[in-house]
Design an enzyme around this catalytic site. Structure first.
Site, PDB file in Angstrom:
ATOM      1  CG  HIS A  49       5.732   3.174   8.501  1.00 48.59           C
ATOM      2  ND1 HIS A  49       4.907   2.472   7.657  1.00 48.59           N
ATOM      3  CD2 HIS A  49       5.166   3.091   9.724  1.00 48.59           C
ATOM      4  CE1 HIS A  49       3.882   1.990   8.333  1.00 48.59           C
ATOM      5  NE2 HIS A  49       4.018   2.353   9.594  1.00 48.59           N
TER       6      HIS A  49
HETATM    7  C1  T46 Z   1       1.476   1.312  11.047  1.00 50.51           C
HETATM    8  C2  T46 Z   1       1.294  -0.119  10.682  1.00 50.51           C
HETATM    9  C3  T46 Z   1       1.271  -1.048  11.841  1.00 50.51           C
HETATM   10  C4  T46 Z   1      -5.256   5.861   5.860  1.00 50.51           C
HETATM   11  O1  T46 Z   1      -5.748   6.588   4.974  1.00 50.51           O
HETATM   12  N1  T46 Z   1      -5.756   5.887   7.133  1.00 50.51           N
HETATM   13  C5  T46 Z   1      -5.265   5.106   8.135  1.00 50.51           C
HETATM   14  O2  T46 Z   1      -5.757   5.171   9.285  1.00 50.51           O
HETATM   15  C6  T46 Z   1      -4.166   4.243   7.827  1.00 50.51           C
HETATM   16  C7  T46 Z   1      -3.576   3.352   8.912  1.00 50.51           C
HETATM   17  C8  T46 Z   1      -3.667   4.219   6.554  1.00 50.51           C
HETATM   18  N2  T46 Z   1      -4.201   5.010   5.601  1.00 50.51           N
HETATM   19  C9  T46 Z   1      -3.666   4.948   4.218  1.00 50.51           C
HETATM   20  C10 T46 Z   1      -2.225   5.383   4.047  1.00 50.51           C
HETATM   21  C11 T46 Z   1      -1.782   4.568   2.831  1.00 50.51           C
HETATM   22  O3  T46 Z   1      -2.158   5.251   1.656  1.00 50.51           O
HETATM   23  O4  T46 Z   1      -3.706   3.577   3.800  1.00 50.51           O
HETATM   24  C12 T46 Z   1      -2.616   3.289   2.935  1.00 50.51           C
HETATM   25  C13 T46 Z   1      -1.834   2.096   3.429  1.00 50.51           C
HETATM   26  O5  T46 Z   1      -1.074   2.479   4.595  1.00 50.51           O
HETATM   27  P1  T46 Z   1       0.400   1.923   4.870  1.00 50.51           P
HETATM   28  O6  T46 Z   1       1.099   1.665   3.621  1.00 50.51           O
HETATM   29  O7  T46 Z   1       1.039   2.875   5.854  1.00 50.51           O
HETATM   30  O8  T46 Z   1       0.051   0.522   5.581  1.00 50.51           O
HETATM   31  P2  T46 Z   1       0.991  -0.388   6.493  1.00 50.51           P
HETATM   32  O9  T46 Z   1       0.269  -1.657   6.687  1.00 50.51           O
HETATM   33  O10 T46 Z   1       2.362  -0.449   5.943  1.00 50.51           O
HETATM   34  O11 T46 Z   1       1.092   0.414   7.890  1.00 50.51           O
HETATM   35  C14 T46 Z   1      -0.024   0.507   8.742  1.00 50.51           C
HETATM   36  C15 T46 Z   1      -0.179   1.946   9.257  1.00 50.51           C
HETATM   37  O12 T46 Z   1      -0.297   2.857   8.164  1.00 50.51           O
HETATM   38  C16 T46 Z   1       0.992   2.354  10.125  1.00 50.51           C
HETATM   39  O13 T46 Z   1       0.694   3.549  10.824  1.00 50.51           O
HETATM   40  O14 T46 Z   1       2.147   1.619  12.017  1.00 50.51           O
HETATM   41  O15 T46 Z   1       0.147  -0.373   9.848  1.00 50.51           O
END
Ligand code: T46
Length: 141
Positions: A49
């Site tokens: 993303h």
């Molecule tokens: C990024 C990379 C480096 C929350 O509720 N609060 C938070 O502060 C974060 C970071 C995530 N979430 C929730 C959103 C999703 O439902 O946690 C779940 C997993 O997030 P995501 O699939 O976006 O995780 P990554 O590891 O793909 O991405 C993360 C960050 O979300 C993103 O901003 O830049 O790490």
């Protein structure tokens, strides 16, 4: 914005080391949120993303994580393989993280609170915004 940063390192091999960074000094923004990702199986790919406005600083205090940055025109690869290294990932950068070693931990300092509306999770939509000049030159390497 998108660049590697090396931390200062204090200590020695008999007592261990301490590294640190400071907002608005070592990294160019105020920190509003810190999060971390752990117990990720080797070979897992996360991210995929870009953010509309969020700026972030990534570091890996333990393990090895590969980060691929893509500004819509060019891609760059970085290896977070030392607790002394960090990586700034600015707005408008499609990013993917690959877990290369068991128990690797990814830590992130972010410029804002969590807001799902700031995410672009569709690559074609990301490319469309790049083409339209949404980030002007702010997402250039
Ligand atoms: C990024 C990379 C480096 C929350 O509720 N609060 C938070 O502060 C974060 C970071 C995530 N979430 C929730 C959103 C999703 O439902 O946690 C779940 C997993 O997030 P995501 O699939 O976006 O995780 P990554 O590891 O793909 O991405 C993360 C960050 O979300 C993103 O901003 O830049 O790490």
């Amino acid at each position: 914005m998108n660049k590697r940063i090396s931390f200062k390192k204090i200590g020695n091999e008999s007592i261990g080391f301490l590294s640190f960074f400071e907002a608005n000094k070592d990294i160019p923004f105020e920190i509003k949120r810190i999060y971390y990702t752990y117990n990720v199986p080797i070979g897992t790919k996360r991210g995929m993303h870009a953010h509309k406005e969020l700026n972030q600083f990534l570091w890996c205090p333990y393990g090895i994580i590969k980060v691929v940055l893509d500004n819509g025109c060019e891609k760059k690869e970085f290896l977070l393989d030392s607790p002394e290294k960090g990586l700034l990932v600015g707005k408008g950068i499609w990013h993917e993280m690959y877990w290369l070693e068991e128990n690797s931990v990814l830590c992130v300092a972010a410029s804002d609170y969590y807001n799902e509306k700031d995410y672009i999770r569709d690559y074609d939509e990301f490319l469309k915004l790049v083409k339209e000049g949404y980030w002007k030159d702010e997402n250039k390497f």
